[in-house]
Write a protein that holds these residues in place. Structure first.
Motif, PDB file in Angstrom:
ATOM      1  N   SER A 139       0.851  -1.171   0.072  1.00 25.93           N
ATOM      2  CA  SER A 139      -0.054   0.265  -0.265  1.00 25.93           C
ATOM      3  C   SER A 139       0.734   1.187   0.049  1.00 25.93           C
ATOM      4  CB  SER A 139      -0.987   0.132   1.301  1.00 25.93           C
ATOM      5  OG  SER A 139      -1.710  -1.062   1.281  1.00 25.93           O
ATOM      6  N   LYS A 140       2.114   1.019   0.892  1.00 27.59           N
ATOM      7  CA  LYS A 140       2.780   2.341   0.801  1.00 27.59           C
ATOM      8  C   LYS A 140       3.385   2.609  -0.547  1.00 27.59           C
ATOM      9  CE  LYS A 140       4.176   1.719   5.758  1.00 27.59           C
ATOM     10  NZ  LYS A 140       5.101   1.908   6.857  1.00 27.59           N
ATOM     11  N   ARG A 141       3.710   1.445  -1.006  1.00 26.72           N
ATOM     12  CA  ARG A 141       4.588   1.634  -2.461  1.00 26.72           C
ATOM     13  C   ARG A 141       3.703   2.023  -3.461  1.00 26.72           C
ATOM     14  NH1 ARG A 141       8.467  -3.758  -3.182  1.00 26.72           N
ATOM     15  NH2 ARG A 141       9.505  -3.389  -1.261  1.00 26.72           N
ATOM     16  N   ILE A 142       2.444   1.627  -3.536  1.00 30.69           N
ATOM     17  CA  ILE A 142       1.391   1.983  -4.241  1.00 30.69           C
ATOM     18  C   ILE A 142       1.045   3.323  -4.164  1.00 30.69           C
ATOM     19  CG2 ILE A 142      -1.042   1.811  -5.075  1.00 30.69           C
ATOM     20  CD1 ILE A 142      -0.764  -1.188  -4.388  1.00 30.69           C
ATOM     21  N   VAL A 146       1.627   6.450  -6.616  1.00 30.64           N
ATOM     22  CA  VAL A 146       0.638   7.492  -7.132  1.00 30.64           C
ATOM     23  C   VAL A 146       1.254   8.941  -6.942  1.00 30.64           C
ATOM     24  CG1 VAL A 146      -1.359   8.335  -6.350  1.00 30.64           C
ATOM     25  CG2 VAL A 146      -1.358   5.895  -6.567  1.00 30.64           C
ATOM     26  N   ASP A 147       1.801   9.137  -5.754  1.00 32.22           N
ATOM     27  CA  ASP A 147       2.240  10.446  -5.377  1.00 32.22           C
ATOM     28  C   ASP A 147       3.484  10.739  -6.605  1.00 32.22           C
ATOM     29  OD1 ASP A 147       0.831  10.539  -3.120  1.00 32.22           O
ATOM     30  OD2 ASP A 147       2.492  10.022  -1.813  1.00 32.22           O
ATOM     31  N   GLN A 149       3.443   9.448  -9.622  1.00 25.50           N
ATOM     32  CA  GLN A 149       2.772   9.961 -10.814  1.00 25.50           C
ATOM     33  C   GLN A 149       2.346  11.268 -10.709  1.00 25.50           C
ATOM     34  OE1 GLN A 149       0.085   6.638 -11.283  1.00 25.50           O
ATOM     35  NE2 GLN A 149       1.539   5.177 -11.591  1.00 25.50           N
ATOM     36  N   THR A 150       1.722  11.470  -9.424  1.00 27.61           N
ATOM     37  CA  THR A 150       1.066  12.908  -9.359  1.00 27.61           C
ATOM     38  C   THR A 150       2.151  13.995  -9.567  1.00 27.61           C
ATOM     39  OG1 THR A 150      -0.633  12.212  -8.107  1.00 27.61           O
ATOM     40  CG2 THR A 150      -0.132  14.455  -7.927  1.00 27.61           C
ATOM     41  N   ALA A 151       3.218  13.688  -8.790  1.00 26.91           N
ATOM     42  CA  ALA A 151       4.422  14.542  -9.108  1.00 26.91           C
ATOM     43  C   ALA A 151       4.719  14.890 -10.564  1.00 26.91           C
ATOM     44  CB  ALA A 151       5.519  14.348  -8.161  1.00 26.91           C
ATOM     45  N   ASP A 152       4.982  13.527 -11.285  1.00 25.91           N
ATOM     46  CA  ASP A 152       5.309  13.679 -12.810  1.00 25.91           C
ATOM     47  C   ASP A 152       4.437  14.273 -13.434  1.00 25.91           C
ATOM     48  OD1 ASP A 152       7.548  12.093 -11.800  1.00 25.91           O
ATOM     49  OD2 ASP A 152       6.549  10.170 -12.546  1.00 25.91           O
ATOM     50  N   LYS A 153       2.915  14.427 -13.370  1.00 23.11           N
ATOM     51  CA  LYS A 153       1.954  14.982 -13.904  1.00 23.11           C
ATOM     52  C   LYS A 153       2.110  16.459 -13.713  1.00 23.11           C
ATOM     53  CE  LYS A 153      -1.215  11.314 -14.431  1.00 23.11           C
ATOM     54  NZ  LYS A 153      -2.694  10.865 -13.971  1.00 23.11           N
ATOM     55  N   LEU A 154       2.535  17.121 -12.457  1.00 22.35           N
ATOM     56  CA  LEU A 154       2.658  18.132 -12.036  1.00 22.35           C
ATOM     57  C   LEU A 154       3.611  18.835 -12.768  1.00 22.35           C
ATOM     58  CD1 LEU A 154       1.577  18.278  -8.416  1.00 22.35           C
ATOM     59  CD2 LEU A 154       0.189  19.433 -10.262  1.00 22.35           C
ATOM     60  N   GLN A 155       4.827  18.239 -12.825  1.00 25.69           N
ATOM     61  CA  GLN A 155       6.092  18.379 -13.360  1.00 25.69           C
ATOM     62  C   GLN A 155       5.676  18.859 -14.961  1.00 25.69           C
ATOM     63  OE1 GLN A 155       8.646  19.657 -11.897  1.00 25.69           O
ATOM     64  NE2 GLN A 155       9.626  20.323 -13.994  1.00 25.69           N
ATOM     65  N   GLN A 156       5.169  17.940 -15.748  1.00 25.02           N
ATOM     66  CA  GLN A 156       4.784  17.963 -16.984  1.00 25.02           C
ATOM     67  C   GLN A 156       3.929  18.865 -17.405  1.00 25.02           C
ATOM     68  OE1 GLN A 156       6.195  16.025 -19.497  1.00 25.02           O
ATOM     69  NE2 GLN A 156       5.219  17.456 -20.960  1.00 25.02           N
ATOM     70  N   TRP A 157       2.910  19.217 -16.307  1.00 17.02           N
ATOM     71  CA  TRP A 157       1.906  20.421 -16.562  1.00 17.02           C
ATOM     72  C   TRP A 157       2.847  21.654 -16.476  1.00 17.02           C
ATOM     73  CZ3 TRP A 157       0.738  24.274 -13.014  1.00 17.02           C
ATOM     74  CH2 TRP A 157      -0.388  25.269 -13.275  1.00 17.02           C
ATOM     75  N   LYS A 158       3.875  21.793 -15.427  1.00 21.16           N
ATOM     76  CA  LYS A 158       4.597  23.015 -15.373  1.00 21.16           C
ATOM     77  C   LYS A 158       5.342  23.271 -16.481  1.00 21.16           C
ATOM     78  CE  LYS A 158       8.025  25.412 -12.223  1.00 21.16           C
ATOM     79  NZ  LYS A 158       8.973  25.514 -13.261  1.00 21.16           N
ATOM     80  N   SER A 159       5.923  22.230 -17.134  1.00 20.66           N
ATOM     81  CA  SER A 159       6.672  22.145 -18.180  1.00 20.66           C
ATOM     82  C   SER A 159       6.070  22.667 -19.386  1.00 20.66           C
ATOM     83  CB  SER A 159       7.614  20.881 -18.510  1.00 20.66           C
ATOM     84  OG  SER A 159       8.235  20.918 -19.684  1.00 20.66           O
ATOM     85  N   ASN A 160       4.605  22.314 -19.462  1.00 17.63           N
ATOM     86  CA  ASN A 160       3.769  22.929 -20.671  1.00 17.63           C
ATOM     87  C   ASN A 160       3.268  24.130 -20.565  1.00 17.63           C
ATOM     88  OD1 ASN A 160       3.797  20.419 -21.701  1.00 17.63           O
ATOM     89  ND2 ASN A 160       1.895  19.536 -20.632  1.00 17.63           N
ATOM     90  N   VAL A 161       3.289  24.568 -19.262  1.00 18.22           N
ATOM     91  CA  VAL A 161       2.705  26.024 -19.000  1.00 18.22           C
ATOM     92  C   VAL A 161       4.101  26.901 -19.435  1.00 18.22           C
ATOM     93  CG1 VAL A 161       2.242  27.460 -17.087  1.00 18.22           C
ATOM     94  CG2 VAL A 161       1.075  25.408 -17.531  1.00 18.22           C
ATOM     95  N   ASP A 162       5.166  26.401 -18.955  1.00 21.41           N
ATOM     96  CA  ASP A 162       6.591  27.239 -19.075  1.00 21.41           C
ATOM     97  C   ASP A 162       6.582  27.298 -20.584  1.00 21.41           C
ATOM     98  OD1 ASP A 162       6.936  27.649 -16.557  1.00 21.41           O
ATOM     99  OD2 ASP A 162       8.246  26.012 -16.177  1.00 21.41           O
TER     100      ASP A 162
END
Length: 234
Positions: A139-142, A146-147, A149-162
């Protein structure tokens, strides 16, 4: 309430402990003292215990959540898992070396009687505390994945905005440069035209001034000539 137990590691003795619990109860605690083959307190320093039970129904319980309350005197406490209430069984404690997880010893068996008269209940299932730990770790690993993946998505979103901001800035700079270039060209063209017209005006003014000066000279010359001629008849 379960009475205190004295659990020896000498399996050759015929004396056995027997405890009774009710299937409807919860949270009973085994309070026991572990002894050596010579009936001395078992030193549990640098060790841990694992509760094990084989039930008559074929299910089993394995739980490492055993508390050592006084290591030098072999005193332990263990709260029974709900699965222990499912059916009668034979139980014991394994004694394990904490440094290498190797089995050192084990206590003699003791019997657990699950009362209430029902041979099979909803609690009659196997329980392994290690499996709970594995599930918790998964559960911790999942959660971490997930955390991540969320961080990666946020980083990708930030990269797209930049990237979008940089594109807008570049487009704006291009528009401004184009406007400035066209403005400068137009200003230069108007300035050149104005200078040409001004030059033409200056040339025309110069010609007019020359013509007036010439005409004035001619008039003066004519006046002088007329005056000279008039004096000849005086």
């Amino acid at each position: 309430m379960i009475p205190k137990l004295r659990l020896g590691t000498d399996k050759t003795t015929t004396a056995v402990n027997r405890i009774a619990i009710r299937q409807s109860d919860r949270g009973e605690e085994i309070h026991a003292f572990i002894t050596t083959d010579t009936n001395e307190p078992y030193n549990l320093s640098n060790k841990y215990l694992v509760f094990k039970e084989n039930k008559i129904t074929g299910t089993a319980v394995r739980d490492s959540n055993v508390s050592i309350t006084d290591a030098s005197n072999g005193e332990i406490r263990y709260t029974l898992q709900d699965a222990v209430h499912g059916a009668d069984g034979v139980a014991w404690f394994d004694i394990v070396d904490s440094s290498n997880d190797q089995l050192i010893d084990s206590t003699a068996d003791f019997y657990i009687k699950a009362k209430d008269g029902l041979k099979f209940t909803a609690l009659d299932v196997s329980y392994m505390s290690d499996l709970d730990k594995i599930k918790e770790e998964l559960s911790k690993r999942i959660s971490n994945e997930v955390d991540q993946q969320t961080a990666d998505k946020l980083q990708q979103w930030k990269s797209n905005v930049d990237s979008a901001i940089r594109t807008m800035q570049q487009s704006y700079a291009s528009v401004v440069d184009d406007f400035n270039s066209k403005y400068n060209q137009r200003y230069e063209s108007i300035t050149n035209s104005f200078n040409q017209v001004q030059s033409q005006i200056d040339t025309a003014n110069s010609k007019i001034s020359d013509a007036i000066s010439s005409a004035t000279n001619d008039v003066e010359q004519a006046k002088k000539l007329y005056a000279t001629e008039l004096c000849e008849y005086c």
